[in-house]
Design an enzyme around this catalytic site. Sequence first.
Site, PDB file in Angstrom:
ATOM      1  N   GLU A  24      40.558 101.772  67.626  1.00 43.08           N
ATOM      2  CA  GLU A  24      41.537 102.822  67.355  1.00 43.08           C
ATOM      3  C   GLU A  24      41.068 104.202  67.805  1.00 43.08           C
ATOM      4  OE1 GLU A  24      43.123 102.823  63.416  1.00 43.08           O
ATOM      5  OE2 GLU A  24      43.598 100.694  63.446  1.00 43.08           O
ATOM      6  N   GLU A  32      43.855  93.523  63.735  1.00 48.17           N
ATOM      7  CA  GLU A  32      43.998  94.019  62.360  1.00 48.17           C
ATOM      8  C   GLU A  32      45.447  93.897  61.947  1.00 48.17           C
ATOM      9  OE1 GLU A  32      42.398  97.872  61.324  1.00 48.17           O
ATOM     10  OE2 GLU A  32      40.571  97.511  62.475  1.00 48.17           O
TER      11      GLU A  32
HETATM   12  C1  GCO Z   1      41.836 101.179  60.915  1.00 46.93           C
HETATM   13  C2  GCO Z   1      40.527 100.666  60.800  1.00 46.93           C
HETATM   14  C3  GCO Z   1      40.189 100.034  59.496  1.00 46.93           C
HETATM   15  C4  GCO Z   1      40.962 100.414  58.266  1.00 46.93           C
HETATM   16  C5  GCO Z   1      42.239  99.645  58.114  1.00 46.93           C
HETATM   17  C6  GCO Z   1      42.989  99.899  56.820  1.00 46.93           C
HETATM   18  O1  GCO Z   1      42.700 100.497  61.403  1.00 46.93           O
HETATM   19  O2  GCO Z   1      42.026 102.298  60.548  1.00 46.93           O
HETATM   20  O3  GCO Z   1      40.235  99.883  61.873  1.00 46.93           O
HETATM   21  O4  GCO Z   1      38.901 100.490  59.434  1.00 46.93           O
HETATM   22  O5  GCO Z   1      40.186 100.221  57.145  1.00 46.93           O
HETATM   23  O6  GCO Z   1      43.093  99.963  59.151  1.00 46.93           O
HETATM   24  O7  GCO Z   1      43.381 101.215  56.740  1.00 46.93           O
END
Ligand code: GCO
Length: 496
Positions: free
Chosen positions: A219, A403
């Site tokens: 990200e 994710e």
């Molecule tokens: C993100 C990160 C994670 C977060 C998840 C939940 O996507 O921001 O990769 O580290 O913890 O998204 O917010």
Amino acid sequence: MPTPLRRDGDLSRRTFLLATGGLTLTAALAACTPGATTASPSGSATPAPWSPPAEPMTFPKGYTWGASTSAFQIEGALTADGRGASVWDTFAALPGKIADDSTGDPAADQYHRYADDVALMSSLGLGAYRFSISWSRVLLTGAGEVNQAGLDYYRRLVDELLGAGIRPTITLFHWDLPQALQDAGGWASRDTAERFADYAGVCFEALGAAEADWLTLNEPKTHAFVGHWYGVHAPGLRSPDTAAAAVHHQLLAHGLAVQRFRDSGAPGRIGAALNLIPVIATEPDYPEAATFTDARENRLFLDPILKGTYPDDAVGDQPGQLPADPAAFLELQQPGDLEVISAPCDLLAIQYYGVTGVDGIGNTVDIAPTSAATWQQIDPQGLYDLLVRLKDEYPAIPLIITENGIPDPTPDITVDDPDRIAFLRSHFQQAARAIGDGVPLEGHYVWSLLDNFEWAEGYTQRWGIVAVDFATQERTPKASAGFFTDVIAANSVNRD
Ligand code: GCO
């Protein structure tokens, strides 16, 4: 005339994604029900007649089912084996930056418990585990001599995973820049991209023999915007121009690392992990702000990596744009940079949490129910729309979802988590639907394996399918872990 895009209270985790939180949890669950109204990423709200079939939706043979974590969020052991400080150590130590004034210690202490955690993954049936390497464990100041003890930890973890038949998916940068590099300018400095390539080279040399998927950056948008523009994440800066530099230099770092990967001859695959979000214009007669927001949130990252161009509408002073100086942004770009950034990848990793509405003057609008993370507007069909958009608008590339998840409704340890089961089920269904419509999706990782340190929220948001008691480090699989295990075993998802 458009007014400035950012509301004063808009210091949320995800750039503009502040939700007003007016919707209830019941409504959130309703949104997980297939057939809920949603909208296309091209900007117009449309009814979604799709509903899942009565028979189970089966995934292709070899589909990867995994769970994700990141180093600072789960490892703990912040000084073990000589680890150097990262920007998150520094930031979390500042009063008032973390909701519960916590730090990355002990987190889930995976540094010491990795073998048990791999056994846990096996018991859940996971085919892949995504973790990140802490740069400052491997190179204490981000460059120079390798800290063998730190590097060896990741060797042991990879060996343990391979021994259990679990594919490692290794993220090189999940926001924890070595503090020494931040002191030297951080991502505002082009040199950081070169240092990243060197660090990546060290990791490829040590671990590259493993059959693994590698992700250069996690990200880059969140790190650039929330860390450098909104000041809510480390390194806590508040400058759109610095955020723009962090965008370009991270992307350059990505491209340089891909080149190093090719040079290393490693057998695995490599790509970047981008969080993408369908942006819906809530005032269709005034769609420009939503278009600019889409440019800022999605195309600013997708286009350079997949097409070798920057969109010309992402940066500027219009509502929805990253309000940096476009001329300065252009000046950062040296001849050949976009060629490096678009070095061919083997996959694109997508992180999907939901959608957002944007009104005619660039304000965020809730168009879907939110979770306990109020920036998260839950819309399973948005995942389908996003996947189809990627297939239709970008050069063909294998996709994985690295994710996807929601937090528990309260900060307390929770093991009965029907909301998460409904969330995962509905997103798996939309993924299967997209595959059926020709999207080259090859895997799905939930966020997260374990409850962990949720950045500025500290330990107040629990995103795991396995609960962690941070006082005792006891792990307890939640009901959603059982649901996930059943999905993995059947390689299919049921209607309900
Ligand atoms: C993100 C990160 C994670 C977060 C998840 C939940 O996507 O921001 O990769 O580290 O913890 O998204 O917010």
